[in-house]
Design an enzyme around this catalytic site. Structure first.
Site, PDB file in Angstrom:
ATOM      1  CD  GLU A  27      -8.689   5.276  -0.946  1.00 23.40           C
ATOM      2  OE1 GLU A  27      -9.561   5.056  -0.110  1.00 23.40           O
ATOM      3  OE2 GLU A  27      -7.711   6.014  -0.715  1.00 23.40           O
ATOM      4  CG  HIS A  29      -8.719  -0.296   5.299  1.00 25.85           C
ATOM      5  ND1 HIS A  29      -8.662  -0.362   3.918  1.00 25.85           N
ATOM      6  CD2 HIS A  29      -8.150   0.879   5.629  1.00 25.85           C
ATOM      7  CE1 HIS A  29      -8.081   0.723   3.459  1.00 25.85           C
ATOM      8  NE2 HIS A  29      -7.748   1.493   4.468  1.00 25.85           N
ATOM      9  CG  ASP A  30     -10.892   3.266   4.470  1.00 25.04           C
ATOM     10  OD1 ASP A  30     -10.294   3.198   5.558  1.00 25.04           O
ATOM     11  OD2 ASP A  30     -10.351   3.636   3.405  1.00 25.04           O
ATOM     12  CG  ASP A  36      -4.149   6.172   1.150  1.00 28.13           C
ATOM     13  OD1 ASP A  36      -5.098   5.412   1.403  1.00 28.13           O
ATOM     14  OD2 ASP A  36      -3.945   7.235   1.753  1.00 28.13           O
ATOM     15  CG  ASP A  42      -2.193   0.696   1.112  1.00 26.93           C
ATOM     16  OD1 ASP A  42      -2.205   1.743   0.453  1.00 26.93           O
ATOM     17  OD2 ASP A  42      -3.187   0.216   1.676  1.00 26.93           O
TER      18      ASP A  42
HETATM   19  O1  ISL Z   1     -13.199  10.630   3.375  1.00 27.50           O
HETATM   20  C1  ISL Z   1     -13.711   9.710   2.866  1.00 27.50           C
HETATM   21  C2  ISL Z   1     -15.074   9.359   3.237  1.00 27.50           C
HETATM   22  O2  ISL Z   1     -15.464  10.055   4.384  1.00 27.50           O
HETATM   23  C3  ISL Z   1     -13.047   8.867   1.871  1.00 27.50           C
HETATM   24  O3  ISL Z   1     -13.369   9.276   0.618  1.00 27.50           O
HETATM   25  C4  ISL Z   1     -11.553   8.909   2.103  1.00 27.50           C
HETATM   26  O4  ISL Z   1     -11.003   9.933   1.392  1.00 27.50           O
HETATM   27  C5  ISL Z   1     -10.916   7.662   1.695  1.00 27.50           C
HETATM   28  O5  ISL Z   1     -11.585   6.635   2.328  1.00 27.50           O
HETATM   29  C6  ISL Z   1      -9.435   7.710   1.984  1.00 27.50           C
HETATM   30  O6  ISL Z   1      -8.980   6.533   2.552  1.00 27.50           O
HETATM   31  C7  ISL Z   1      -7.615   6.246   2.546  1.00 27.50           C
HETATM   32  O7  ISL Z   1      -6.807   7.297   3.017  1.00 27.50           O
HETATM   33  C8  ISL Z   1      -6.936   7.627   4.391  1.00 27.50           C
HETATM   34  C9  ISL Z   1      -6.931   6.418   5.324  1.00 27.50           C
HETATM   35  O8  ISL Z   1      -7.391   6.790   6.588  1.00 27.50           O
HETATM   36  C10 ISL Z   1      -7.795   5.295   4.794  1.00 27.50           C
HETATM   37  O9  ISL Z   1      -7.692   4.164   5.633  1.00 27.50           O
HETATM   38  C11 ISL Z   1      -7.333   5.030   3.404  1.00 27.50           C
HETATM   39  O10 ISL Z   1      -7.954   3.904   2.831  1.00 27.50           O
HETATM   40  C12 ISL Z   1      -5.782   8.519   4.716  1.00 27.50           C
HETATM   41  O11 ISL Z   1      -4.583   7.901   4.357  1.00 27.50           O
END
Ligand code: ISL
Ligand code: CA
Length: 556
Positions: free
Chosen positions: A254, A326-327, A199, A97
């Site tokens: 992403e 994971h989000d 990311d 990642d």
């Molecule tokens: O903010 C969002 C939704 O509320 C998402 O669009 C967000 O921008 C996205 O999920 C970003 O995620 C990634 O970057 C973040 C990290 O915390 C996440 O785990 C990662 O997947 C910052 O590095």
């Protein structure tokens, strides 16, 4: 280069929560190594590891302080090299990642950058003077609540952080920053990794002048000024030219806020940027703007978005296919039914993921049907995003109950509870108390039970992954949707020169009779997959069961 990634099934590991090998309650690299046979049995081709680099852990590794070393909790660089070679020995591949929109505030670059205005690394980050009244340079809100600007006493300027204040944004306009990123990518590619998940890679180019969002009351997200910004394609093309194109790898960006038209600019082969992106449209069908602004979810809207992307990418460009990570909340809790129809709905969602066009991603525990969790009090939650919202909403006077309901529905910790390996203490994840509480349903919902039960969700995933690998039409075939206006069924056909597949998915808990039009010729097709143990269709008038799904095949 071969496009091996079009045929691959990817499995995402969130290392902190996967498997603990040394009894400190935190998952680690050796833990992963011990579970490779489990992934091999499932039929996985590629493993994507969420970040394992050195990190203060403000955002569980998405805040990196050394890109060339491993976080102590996870193991050593030596362990990582060993993991890479073990994964390869077993015939699988590995993605790292790459988090390069921002670093940790503890990264040596940032420590230097903040030390003085004329430090050579000052321009690695985005520093601006305060407004004449001392306020932040613009009205952008951080994704993790509060202003996206942090004032730094020492030099009297603000720095930009789209995420937490401990995650300062890198200044990609600086060619030295771009060179650093290329060096980091090369470092891991030389160690044998097979690609990267990148990311928030569409955030790296900010609109010059960093304008405030017009007509806004208070803080708002400045999305329009940094998502898919003016130079993002130039930067990615440069990375591809100088580094990615020299290796036989895959890259997945992403990219929140992309339409199919924008996605084409990232992934069409002749653009020389990325292999594919994670778009967010289908998983944002239950929100209005940000994560915490909910709206009702409908099957009709969801399938419309899925089929829009299916039709738009494939002949040129390529889709990634995912329902969880994971989000995101657990997919079965969100799009299925995690009580009465857990089995059926988890298998139905799997049927979709493994039969639509694009590279599917399975998120750890999804193959078991792991569900969302509800912890009683905020003290049991760990996620910086949920805690940020909690404090913000508390201060605004929103009732505790409502805030907790939002976290239950939408918080990221549901996806991060430790992997449920068996019914022993701590679900076999660790001998120590896990860093985040377990979902109490591990006593009956766990890998050990499911691996041995032929009718389990795990064994259904295994069957579907094998099925996908055996059917060329799933990879290369056309996508054609049927019954577009139906409010419960999502149905489509996948066809190539060798075969025709017809897939029907009931996204609802209702049972109903369905008449298959003659022209579909379903009676001449073989029933290859059923999630409810159906043996045959038995004619054109079919009784469809709750969350039923099936796949029919006709050879040409
Ligand atoms: O903010 C969002 C939704 O509320 C998402 O669009 C967000 O921008 C996205 O999920 C970003 O995620 C990634 O970057 C973040 C990290 O915390 C996440 O785990 C990662 O997947 C910052 O590095
Ligand atoms: Ca450990």
């Amino acid at each position: 280069m071969s496009e091996w990634w079009k045929k691959a099934v990817v499995y995402q590991i969130y290392p902190r929560s996967f498997m603990d090998s040394n009894e400190d309650g935190i998952g680690d690299l050796r833990g992963i190594e011990g579970k490779l046979d489990y992934l091999k049995e499932l039929g996985i081709d590629v493993i994507w590891l969420s970040p394992v680099y050195k990190s203060p852990g403000i955002d569980n590794g998405y805040d990196i302080s050394d890109y060339r070393d491993i976080q102590d909790e996870f193991g050593s660089l030596r362990d990582m090299e060993q993991l890479i070679s073990k994964i390869h020995e077993k015939g699988m591949k590995i993605l790292m990642d790459l988090v390069v929109n921002h670093t940790s505030d503890q990264h040596p670059w940032f420590i230097e950058s903040r030390s003085s205005k004329d430090n050579p690394k000052r321009d690695y980050y985005i520093w601006r003077d305060p407004n004449p009244d001392g306020s932040a340079p613009n009205n952008w809100e951080s994704h993790f609540s509060g202003s996206a600007w942090q004032f730094d006493e020492k030099t009297g300027q603000y720095y930009l952080h789209i995420f937490a204040k401990e995650q300062p944004d890198l200044n990609w306009e600086n060619p030295e920053v771009r060179k650093e990123v290329k060096d980091i990518a090369r470092f891991w590619l030389e160690k044998g990794v097979d690609g990267f998940r990148m990311d928030v890679i569409n955030f790296i180019s900010k609109v010059p002048g960093l304008p405030s969002v017009p007509n806004a009351k208070g803080l708002v997200r400045g999305n329009m000024f940094y998502m898919n910004g003016p130079r993002v394609h130039e930067y990615l093309h440069e990375l591809n030219e100088d580094v990615f194109s020299k290796y036989d790898i895959m890259t997945v960006g992403e990219t929140p806020n992309v339409t199919p038209e924008i996605a084409h600019q990232y992934v069409d082969k002749e653009r020389g940027e990325l292999s594919m992106v994670f778009q967010f449209e289908h998983i944002n069908t239950d929100i209005k703007g940000t994560r915490w602004q909910l709206k009702p979810w409908t099957i009709s809207e969801f399938k419309k978005v899925i089929s829009k992307w299916q039709k738009a990418l494939g002949d040129s460009g390529w889709n990634s296919v995912y329902l969880s990570n994971h989000d995101q909340p657990r997919s079965v809790s969100r799009y299925g039914n995690d009580t009465k129809y857990l089995q059926e709905s988890a298998k139905m969602l799997c049927t979709m993921d493994m039969t639509i066009r694009g590279t599917p991603y399975v998120y750890q525990g999804e193959e078991l049907g792991m569900t969302n969790v509800r912890f009683d009090d905020i003290a049991s939650y760990q996620d910086v995003e949920s805690l940020g919202m909690y404090n913000d909403y508390k201060a605004k006077g929103i009732p505790e109950h409502d805030i907790m309901e939002l976290i239950y529905y939408r918080g990221r910790d549901s996806a991060r509870t430790p992997m449920q390996w068996d019914s022993s203490a701590n679900a076999g994840f660790s001998k120590a108390r896990p860093w985040l509480k377990l979902n109490p349903n591990y006593t009956w919902l766990n890998a050990a039970e499911e691996v041995k039960n032929p009718d389990s969700i795990f064994n259904f995933y295994k069957k579907m992954i094998a099925f996908r690998h055996e059917h060329s039409a799933i990879v290369d075939g056309d996508f054609k949707e049927y019954f577009e206006d139906h409010d419960r069924i999502f149905a489509y056909e996948r066809t190539d020169a060798n075969e025709r597949l017809f897939i029907l998915l009931n996204f609802s808990a209702s049972e109903f009779t369905f008449i298959m039009p003659e022209e579909l010729k379903v009676n001449s097709m073989r029933l290859a997959i059923s999630n409810i143990g159906r043996k045959e269709l038995g004619g054109n008038i079919i009784k469809i069961y709750p969350y039923e799904s099936f796949v029919l095949v006709a050879e040409k």
